[in-house]
Design an enzyme around this catalytic site. Structure first.
Site, PDB file in Angstrom:
ATOM      1  N   ARG A  71       4.617 -71.622  64.646  1.00 65.88           N
ATOM      2  CA  ARG A  71       4.595 -69.978  63.991  1.00 65.88           C
ATOM      3  C   ARG A  71       5.430 -69.235  64.982  1.00 65.88           C
ATOM      4  O   ARG A  71       5.867 -68.151  64.498  1.00 65.88           O
ATOM      5  CB  ARG A  71       3.142 -69.832  64.352  1.00 65.88           C
ATOM      6  CG  ARG A  71       2.675 -68.505  63.660  1.00 65.88           C
ATOM      7  CD  ARG A  71       1.259 -68.366  63.541  1.00 65.88           C
ATOM      8  NE  ARG A  71       0.848 -67.421  62.696  1.00 65.88           N
ATOM      9  CZ  ARG A  71       0.451 -65.998  62.916  1.00 65.88           C
ATOM     10  NH1 ARG A  71       0.479 -65.951  64.089  1.00 65.88           N
ATOM     11  NH2 ARG A  71       0.334 -65.170  61.969  1.00 65.88           N
ATOM     12  N   ILE A  97       2.744 -60.510  59.252  1.00 62.66           N
ATOM     13  CA  ILE A  97       2.346 -61.920  59.283  1.00 62.66           C
ATOM     14  C   ILE A  97       1.009 -61.927  59.273  1.00 62.66           C
ATOM     15  O   ILE A  97       0.437 -61.821  60.217  1.00 62.66           O
ATOM     16  CB  ILE A  97       3.228 -62.835  60.156  1.00 62.66           C
ATOM     17  CG1 ILE A  97       2.899 -64.287  60.150  1.00 62.66           C
ATOM     18  CG2 ILE A  97       3.036 -62.431  61.562  1.00 62.66           C
ATOM     19  CD1 ILE A  97       3.989 -65.100  60.809  1.00 62.66           C
ATOM     20  N   SER A  98       0.475 -62.757  58.044  1.00 62.31           N
ATOM     21  CA  SER A  98      -1.069 -62.747  58.300  1.00 62.31           C
ATOM     22  C   SER A  98      -1.769 -63.329  59.322  1.00 62.31           C
ATOM     23  O   SER A  98      -1.042 -64.403  59.854  1.00 62.31           O
ATOM     24  CB  SER A  98      -1.595 -63.254  56.879  1.00 62.31           C
ATOM     25  OG  SER A  98      -1.181 -62.700  55.796  1.00 62.31           O
ATOM     26  N   GLN A  99      -3.038 -63.420  59.519  1.00 61.38           N
ATOM     27  CA  GLN A  99      -3.839 -63.732  60.598  1.00 61.38           C
ATOM     28  C   GLN A  99      -3.785 -65.528  60.407  1.00 61.38           C
ATOM     29  O   GLN A  99      -4.091 -65.605  59.028  1.00 61.38           O
ATOM     30  CB  GLN A  99      -5.411 -63.432  60.371  1.00 61.38           C
ATOM     31  CG  GLN A  99      -6.316 -63.958  61.552  1.00 61.38           C
ATOM     32  CD  GLN A  99      -7.873 -63.314  61.191  1.00 61.38           C
ATOM     33  OE1 GLN A  99      -7.957 -62.675  60.199  1.00 61.38           O
ATOM     34  NE2 GLN A  99      -8.578 -63.791  62.213  1.00 61.38           N
ATOM     35  N   PRO A 100      -3.604 -66.355  61.020  1.00 59.79           N
ATOM     36  CA  PRO A 100      -3.485 -67.681  60.638  1.00 59.79           C
ATOM     37  C   PRO A 100      -4.788 -68.333  60.056  1.00 59.79           C
ATOM     38  O   PRO A 100      -4.548 -69.130  59.079  1.00 59.79           O
ATOM     39  CB  PRO A 100      -3.295 -68.385  62.118  1.00 59.79           C
ATOM     40  CG  PRO A 100      -2.939 -67.359  63.070  1.00 59.79           C
ATOM     41  CD  PRO A 100      -3.466 -66.066  62.687  1.00 59.79           C
TER      42      PRO A 100
END
Lengths: 248, 808
Positions: A71, A97-100
């Site tokens: 990431r 970038i979205s939360q994992p």
């Protein structure tokens, strides 16, 4: 005396080179360790709040993909220290970038097979596309913001995901030449679900859409098309929360 | 020693500019950030007043010795820093959405507070220092301060109507310079370099290139998000106190704004222009060539339901905006539409500027457009309609993130619903469309409100008159003026099946019919509707994890969903992305209150503890505590009453903007007059003199509060001019009395312990900041009426603590 000085000089130079090299290795190791720690956090959270997924744990393949994709290669240098924090990160141009955890849940909800063909609308940094590429053979991804699209293509190439098909452009009409798709991820939220995208979904296919503002996913919409072509949605709260207490 | 008229004028100008700056900052931050943060930042920046009090209290004699230079320096600093501090503050990369994730955002927020407090500090110094310098004439200085504030509040609304908000910063700077010039030339006959410096700065500002003063809008606001798309550009900008409007054209990628579109829809919208208010709240002007076929997509949304139940001929659209509801009515061949829209600039866009693009929608023979507020329009007419329609008046983003929680909204209250239903003809409908929220919040709250309104109107079985449906994105609630028929139910079912919309409620619905197309974890809304219409209503409301108590005119907070009980559960879910459950608007208000209280404590208690003698408090004297309580209570109570009556009068005057302007400036101007007049009472020999204004305040505010329904009933029947006139006549005496207690006590202190004047000024400043935040919280929790009664009690406490009476 001069030779001793010379020796010391070279020892110092070699030492610095080794140190630089090892720091790179240490950093890589560190990222690797952080990635594993993050996946453990995601697993624990899914276990705790998994009732909305109707399952106790994420698909092993999704977990493997999360463990593999670096990431930190998909975020800006300034955000690298937080690449493996379970939180959304800014990637420039007003995008995130979205939360994992959300990425993991969204990917899992698509129920992908290796041979599936997936479309992503809104490439962003390319991280979600890389995760998808770990799971299926064909990934197509579209991004309308040109600098983001270029950066994402570069990120994907650098990390070895060159098989991902990237394109700069409007996602409303999907990717006609490659349609139909088994799965579609719409990360760029639209005012409605584009009818052409529903059309490009295979019978039996699934589409996932996070709804909400940047930094704050409010709920996920899972669109499914059954074998007869009938379309239904499921509105999923990515947390375990029931608005009512007790029986009435 | 009497202050010169030029000094009083300068004090008034500085007060006017400071109040205008405060209102302007709220506008500016609503544009570059989101409005709830605007509110927070400003109320806390006002702590500059509190700091000024302490600063003056500790340095009073030194500053008084150099009074002319100190006053002029503070005026110059205010005028320079007002624009400079805003420009600096907007450079800070503060992003409220990231606050829960990134602690550094808190530092940014503090940075913004500190920067914005500076101009207020210097403005407060001017007034505070003048109060101290002219101890014997405090009422004149305080009157000038209030007069200025009254003029500033009206003036800034006027300025916002004629120029872009960022340009007003220049006006404020020039007015600060004008104040400096006034005192340097007429009050002090100061050395020439003061005049020269002011003139040079003024000229530099007037002739400087305007490019340096541009707004830096957050990249996460929807306007900037859209501008990322290639080929998009802002083609028009308009400003008014109601908001900054930006029109965006997208030349390459079509816009396609069609919220709530059915999954089965195959058509897409025609060409559109996006219209943003304050860089957010996107709506669209749709190209219309007169062919209704192109509008087919508008029949694929939940709000199209009423058109399928019955043929309507005369309908009312509240909040017509850029016209999509009118197009929808046009698609269904409605013969006559009355469209009400508050913002004349939005109407102007569709009616004139883009009339050709919009197919002369607002000029067509079957559409009557009214520039008015929804309830104001309805109060003035007896007309009834087959359909009264209210659709998606707030943007999705702001609505779901809890940002509106502390914004009053008189469109969705029990009284409002009753008013709408009064204008629905027999067997007609009221239709309300809202965004879906998961878990549901405003929909159950709206349901309770509607059910209560029906019960108030003596409807025995409200459940016989209600229909509700939902898609994945929007829900529509219909209230019929009459019982729903079997024919309507069968049409309803057909409408929903064709569009894959879900039935939520109709009389006689069974659980097997719900939650079929857009599946929620549980049929939340159906369960809510059944419970709320049945005997379990109270238990359901109590057991719901969000606040769904009905909204009323006395507590008009439809979007306030916060319940303390739910907080621990939500906090535990934050890591998994549960932040959207947090009703952040309310929590921020609490955070602001705590911050303001801590800061006030620091500003009041610390100097009291450390520098008691430096403040001018004589050892062994207990009178300073009475002074503290007196001025603190006064600061709280003044704003409590002001805020409560502004809200009460909005209901009578309708237009929120004009109402606030008229009520606020009447309050401040009459208080100014009261302050000026107070000298007469202060010189009276009997001790009871100071009790008179307090008693009058209590009588008037309790009287107005108890008799408000009667007053409103009477005024609403009169014309708009007389409504404004009567409101002014009602408010002025109250304001007049409220202007007296402060200068009377100050005049009294000036005779006993003049050194404490700046300290009292600071205490009053701190209390005002707390009051602004606390008033909103009390109104949300209880009601505006409770707020008024609390204020009266506070005035009572103040009267009891009035500093020892010494005859003049």
């Amino acid at each position: 005396m001069r030779r001793v000085k010379h020796l010391i000089f070279w020892l110092v130079v070699i030492g610095i080179i080794l140190l630089l090299f090892s720091s790179h290795v240490i950093a890589e190791n560190d990222f690797h360790r952080q990635r594993y720690a993050l996946v453990e956090i995601i697993k624990a959270e899914v276990k705790e709040t998994g009732d909305f997924l109707n399952q106790e744990a994420l698909d092993e393949r999704v977990i493997d993909a999360l463990l593999k994709v670096p990431r930190h290669e998909f975020v800006r240098d300034t955000e690298r220290p937080y690449a493996y924090a379970n939180r959304p990160l800014p990637i420039g141009h007003g995008q995130t970038i979205s939360q994992p955890y959300i990425v993991a849940v969204m990917t899992d909800l698509l129920k992908l097979k290796k041979t599936d063909r997936v479309l992503e609308v809104g490439t962003g940094s390319g991280y979600q596309a890389a995760i998808l590429a770990e799971l299926v053979d064909s990934v197509y991804t579209l991004e309308i913001v040109e600098p983001l699209a270029k950066q994402a293509a570069e990120n994907l190439k650098r990390t070895g995901y060159d098989a991902v098909h990237t394109r700069i452009g409007d996602g409303y009409y999907g990717w006609e030449e490659a349609a139909p798709f088994d799965g579609i991820v719409v990360t760029a939220v639209a005012s409605h679900i584009p009818p052409p995208l529903i059309k490009q979904l295979k019978p039996g296919g699934r589409m996932i859409i996070p709804v909400g503002a940047q930094f704050m996913t409010q709920y996920l919409v899972l669109v499914t098309k059954d074998d007869d072509g009938k379309v239904t949605t499921r509105q999923i709260l990515p947390v375990s929360f029931v608005p009512l207490t007790g029986k009435h | 020693m009497k202050p010169r008229l030029s000094l009083l004028a300068a004090v008034a100008i500085i007060s006017a500019s400071a109040l205008a700056y405060e209102i302007l900052l709220m506008r500016l931050f609503s544009i570059i950030q989101w409005h709830h943060f605007a509110y927070l930042m400003i109320s806390l920046a006002l702590l500059g007043y509190g700091v000024s009090g302490v600063f003056l209290a500790l340095n009073r004699d030194r500053l008084a010795q150099h009074f002319p230079a100190a006053i002029m320096a503070n005026m110059l600093l205010f005028s320079l820093l007002a624009p400079a501090c805003f420009l600096l503050a907007q450079q800070i990369p503060f992003n409220p959405a990231e606050m829960l994730w990134t602690p550094v955002q808190l530092l940014y927020l503090c940075g913004i507070y500190l920067i914005l407090a500076l101009p207020f500090f210097f403005a407060a110094n001017v007034v505070g220092l003048s109060l101290y310098r002219y101890k014997s004439q405090v009422s004149s200085i305080y009157a000038a301060d209030l007069f200025g504030a009254g003029l500033g509040s009206a003036g800034v609304i006027l300025l916002l109507s004629i120029m872009f908000p960022e340009k007003i910063l220049t006006v404020l700077m020039l007015s600060g310079l004008l104040a400096t010039l006034l005192v340097s030339s007429y009050t002090f006959n100061a050395p020439k370099y003061w005049t020269i410096a002011s003139v040079i700065i003024g000229l530099a500002v007037i002739f400087a290139p305007t490019g340096w003063m541009t707004l830096k809008v957050s990249p996460y606001k929807s306007l900037n998000q859209l501008l990322q798309v290639p080929g998009t550009k802002i083609i028009d900008r308009y400003s008014s106190p109601l908001g900054l409007i930006s029109v965006v054209k997208s030349e390459i990628t079509p816009l396609r704004h069609a919220p709530g579109l059915s999954l089965n829809a195959t058509t897409e919208p025609p060409e559109q222009l996006a219209v943003f208010t304050d860089a957010d709240n996107m709506t669209a002007i749709t190209r219309y060539d007169g062919n209704p076929e192109t509008l087919g997509y508008l029949d694929q949304t939940t709000s199209a339901l009423p058109y399928h139940l019955k043929q309507h001929s005369d309908i009312l659209i509240l909040g017509a905006g850029t016209g999509s509801d009118i197009l929808q009515a046009g698609y269904h061949a409605i013969k006559h539409v009355d469209a009400v829209e508050l913002n004349p600039q939005i109407i102007d866009l569709v009616q004139r500027k883009y009339a050709d693009f919009a197919g002369y929608l607002y000029s067509s023979a079957h559409v009557n457009v009214h520039v008015d507020e929804a309830r104001g329009y309805l109060a003035a007419t007896d007309k009834t309609y087959d359909l009264v329609n209210i659709s998606l008046l707030d943007a999705f983003g702001a609505s779901t993130a809890g940002l509106y929680s502390m914004a009053e909204n008189y469109l969705y209250t029990e009284q409002a619903i009753r008013e709408y239903l009064r204008h629905v003809s027999a067997n007609g409908y009221l239709s309300i469309t809202r965004w879906i929220k998961i878990p549901p919040r405003d929909e159950p709250k709206l349901l309770v409100t509607v059910i209560n309104a029906l019960k108030d109107a003596n409807v025995r079985q409200p459940g016989q008159q209600i229909i509700m449906i939902r898609g994945w994105q929007t829900s529509t609630l219909l209230v019929k003026n009459g019982n729903i028929s079997a024919e309507e139910i069968s049409r309803l079912k057909q409408f929903c099946t064709e569009r894959s919309f879900d039935l939520v409620y109709y009389p006689g619905i069974s659980e097997s019919e719900v939650n079929r197309f857009n599946i929620q974890q549980q049929p939340y809304l159906y369960e809510a509707a059944v419970a709320l219409l049945g005997d379990q209503s109270r238990a359901f409301i109590d057991a719901y994890k969000f606040n769904i108590e009905p909204a009323t005119d006395d507590r008009p907070y439809l979007f306030h969903f916060f319940k303390w009980r739910t907080l621990p559960e939500i906090l535990s879910l934050l890591g998994t992305g549960g932040s959207f459950l947090l009703e952040s608007g309310y929590l921020l208000l609490i955070a602001a209150l705590v911050q303001a209280m801590l800061a006030s404590l620091l500003l009041i208690a610390l100097p009291l503890w450390l520098w008691k003698s430096k403040l001018g408090i004589e050892p062994g004297s207990g009178s300073h505590l009475r002074i503290l309580v007196y001025f603190f209570c006064l600061g709280l109570a003044f704003l409590f009453i002001e805020i409560a009556f502004i809200q009460k009068f909005i209901l009578i005057l309708h237009h929120p903007l004009y109402a606030i302007t008229v009520v606020l400036s009447t309050f401040l101007l009459s208080a100014g007059a009261g302050s000026y007049f107070s000298t007469k009472l202060s010189s009276r020999t009997e001790k009871s003199a100071f009790m008179l204004p307090m008693a009058a305040i209590a009588l008037l505010s309790i009287g107005y509060s108890l008799g408000f329904e009667a007053i409103a009933g009477f005024l609403l029947k009169t014309g708009s001019l007389s409504r404004y006139l009567f409101s002014i006549i009602l408010i002025a005496p109250l304001g007049f009395c409220m202007g007296m207690p402060f200068p009377m006590a100050l005049a009294n202190i000036s005779r006993t312990a003049p050194a404490l004047i700046p300290w009292a000024w600071g205490i009053n400043g701190c209390a005002s900041v707390i009051s602004a935040i606390l008033a909103t919280l009390i109104a949300m929790q209880f009601s505006f009426t409770v707020l008024i009664f609390l204020a009266v009690i506070l005035y009572g406490v103040a009267a009891w603590c009035f500093p020892k009476w010494v005859q003049a």
